[in-house]
Design a protein around this motif. Structure first.
Motif, mmCIF file in Angstrom:
data_model
loop_
_atom_site.group_PDB
_atom_site.id
_atom_site.type_symbol
_atom_site.label_atom_id
_atom_site.label_comp_id
_atom_site.label_asym_id
_atom_site.label_seq_id
_atom_site.Cartn_x
_atom_site.Cartn_y
_atom_site.Cartn_z
ATOM 1 N N PRO A 10 0.834 -1.208 0.000
ATOM 2 C CA PRO A 10 0.000 0.000 0.000
ATOM 3 C C PRO A 10 0.870 1.260 0.000
ATOM 4 O O PRO A 10 1.832 1.362 0.748
ATOM 5 C CB PRO A 10 -0.797 -0.109 1.302
ATOM 6 N N GLY A 11 0.543 2.182 -0.886
ATOM 7 C CA GLY A 11 1.291 3.427 -0.994
ATOM 8 C C GLY A 11 2.466 3.361 -1.948
ATOM 9 O O GLY A 11 3.086 4.380 -2.243
ATOM 10 N N ALA A 12 2.788 2.173 -2.447
ATOM 11 C CA ALA A 12 3.918 2.028 -3.371
ATOM 12 C C ALA A 12 3.586 2.691 -4.701
ATOM 13 O O ALA A 12 2.455 2.629 -5.175
ATOM 14 C CB ALA A 12 4.237 0.556 -3.590
ATOM 15 N N GLU A 13 4.584 3.342 -5.284
ATOM 16 C CA GLU A 13 4.418 3.947 -6.601
ATOM 17 C C GLU A 13 5.215 3.139 -7.608
ATOM 18 O O GLU A 13 6.373 2.797 -7.362
ATOM 19 C CB GLU A 13 4.860 5.407 -6.586
ATOM 20 N N ILE A 14 4.583 2.835 -8.720
ATOM 21 C CA ILE A 14 5.182 1.967 -9.727
ATOM 22 C C ILE A 14 5.203 2.699 -11.062
ATOM 23 O O ILE A 14 4.156 3.087 -11.584
ATOM 24 C CB ILE A 14 4.384 0.655 -9.846
ATOM 25 N N ALA A 15 6.396 2.894 -11.591
ATOM 26 C CA ALA A 15 6.558 3.546 -12.889
ATOM 27 C C ALA A 15 6.603 2.476 -13.971
ATOM 28 O O ALA A 15 7.290 1.461 -13.825
ATOM 29 C CB ALA A 15 7.842 4.364 -12.906
ATOM 30 N N VAL A 16 5.859 2.695 -15.041
ATOM 31 C CA VAL A 16 5.840 1.743 -16.151
ATOM 32 C C VAL A 16 5.994 2.481 -17.473
ATOM 33 O O VAL A 16 5.655 3.657 -17.590
ATOM 34 C CB VAL A 16 4.538 0.901 -16.180
ATOM 35 N N ALA A 50 -6.463 -1.399 -20.272
ATOM 36 C CA ALA A 50 -5.775 -2.674 -20.483
ATOM 37 C C ALA A 50 -4.513 -2.759 -19.630
ATOM 38 O O ALA A 50 -4.188 -3.819 -19.087
ATOM 39 C CB ALA A 50 -5.430 -2.843 -21.958
ATOM 40 N N VAL A 51 -3.806 -1.640 -19.490
ATOM 41 C CA VAL A 51 -2.599 -1.609 -18.661
ATOM 42 C C VAL A 51 -2.957 -1.865 -17.201
ATOM 43 O O VAL A 51 -2.290 -2.643 -16.516
ATOM 44 C CB VAL A 51 -1.856 -0.260 -18.813
ATOM 45 N N VAL A 52 -4.014 -1.231 -16.722
ATOM 46 C CA VAL A 52 -4.447 -1.428 -15.329
ATOM 47 C C VAL A 52 -4.793 -2.891 -15.093
ATOM 48 O O VAL A 52 -4.405 -3.481 -14.076
ATOM 49 C CB VAL A 52 -5.643 -0.507 -14.991
ATOM 50 N N LYS A 53 -5.494 -3.497 -16.024
ATOM 51 C CA LYS A 53 -5.891 -4.903 -15.883
ATOM 52 C C LYS A 53 -4.666 -5.812 -15.814
ATOM 53 O O LYS A 53 -4.564 -6.672 -14.933
ATOM 54 C CB LYS A 53 -6.784 -5.299 -17.056
ATOM 55 N N LEU A 54 -3.718 -5.627 -16.731
ATOM 56 C CA LEU A 54 -2.507 -6.461 -16.755
ATOM 57 C C LEU A 54 -1.635 -6.232 -15.526
ATOM 58 O O LEU A 54 -1.128 -7.182 -14.921
ATOM 59 C CB LEU A 54 -1.683 -6.163 -18.005
ATOM 60 N N LEU A 55 -1.451 -4.975 -15.168
ATOM 61 C CA LEU A 55 -0.590 -4.648 -14.033
ATOM 62 C C LEU A 55 -1.185 -5.168 -12.726
ATOM 63 O O LEU A 55 -0.468 -5.701 -11.878
ATOM 64 C CB LEU A 55 -0.368 -3.139 -13.976
ATOM 65 N N ALA A 56 -2.492 -5.038 -12.568
ATOM 66 C CA ALA A 56 -3.154 -5.543 -11.361
ATOM 67 C C ALA A 56 -2.991 -7.054 -11.252
ATOM 68 O O ALA A 56 -2.729 -7.584 -10.167
ATOM 69 C CB ALA A 56 -4.628 -5.168 -11.372
ATOM 70 N N LYS A 63 -7.989 -4.365 -9.458
ATOM 71 C CA LYS A 63 -7.838 -3.228 -10.363
ATOM 72 C C LYS A 63 -8.198 -1.915 -9.677
ATOM 73 O O LYS A 63 -7.595 -0.885 -9.957
ATOM 74 C CB LYS A 63 -8.723 -3.405 -11.599
ATOM 75 N N SER A 64 -9.155 -1.966 -8.769
ATOM 76 C CA SER A 64 -9.610 -0.750 -8.091
ATOM 77 C C SER A 64 -8.556 -0.177 -7.149
ATOM 78 O O SER A 64 -8.649 0.983 -6.749
ATOM 79 C CB SER A 64 -10.896 -1.032 -7.317
ATOM 80 N N ARG A 65 -7.552 -0.959 -6.796
ATOM 81 C CA ARG A 65 -6.489 -0.469 -5.912
ATOM 82 C C ARG A 65 -5.405 0.292 -6.662
ATOM 83 O O ARG A 65 -4.585 0.971 -6.041
ATOM 84 C CB ARG A 65 -5.853 -1.631 -5.149
ATOM 85 N N LEU A 66 -5.369 0.188 -7.987
ATOM 86 C CA LEU A 66 -4.373 0.909 -8.780
ATOM 87 C C LEU A 66 -4.916 2.272 -9.181
ATOM 88 O O LEU A 66 -5.994 2.376 -9.747
ATOM 89 C CB LEU A 66 -4.014 0.125 -10.041
#
Length: 82
Positions: A10-16, A50-56, A63-66
């Motif tokens: 929780p709170g982590a930031e992920i760069a893609v 699509a990115v949110v779905k794959l990353l989650a 998905k709702s947490r991203l």
């Protein structure tokens, strides 16, 4: 599918880095960088969804947490896990 569950805090930031219109959907861990390729076109938020779905799925979170913090219209995006 690349397992990124070790980053799911929780709170982590992920760069893609996103590549739309790719030949296949994939999450690739390239050293420290995370690359996401999606087959969808970058219009009307379809590629972002699509990115949110794959990353989650790779992170093992809902998905709702991203949350997309930065880069809604750019290839470089920053997501936060809530």
């Amino acid at each position: 599918m690349t397992d990124l569950s070790h980053l799911a805090r929780p709170g982590a930031e992920i760069a893609v880095r996103v590549t739309p219109r790719a030949s296949r959907n994939a999450v690739i861990l390239d050293g420290e960088a995370i690359r996401v390729t999606v087959t969808t076109v970058p219009e009307d938020g379809k590629a972002n969804a699509a990115v949110v779905k794959l990353l989650a799925k790779a992170l093992g979170v809902a998905k709702s947490r991203l949350v997309l913090v930065r880069g809604a219209t750019a290839r470089d995006k920053l997501f936060r896990i809530d």
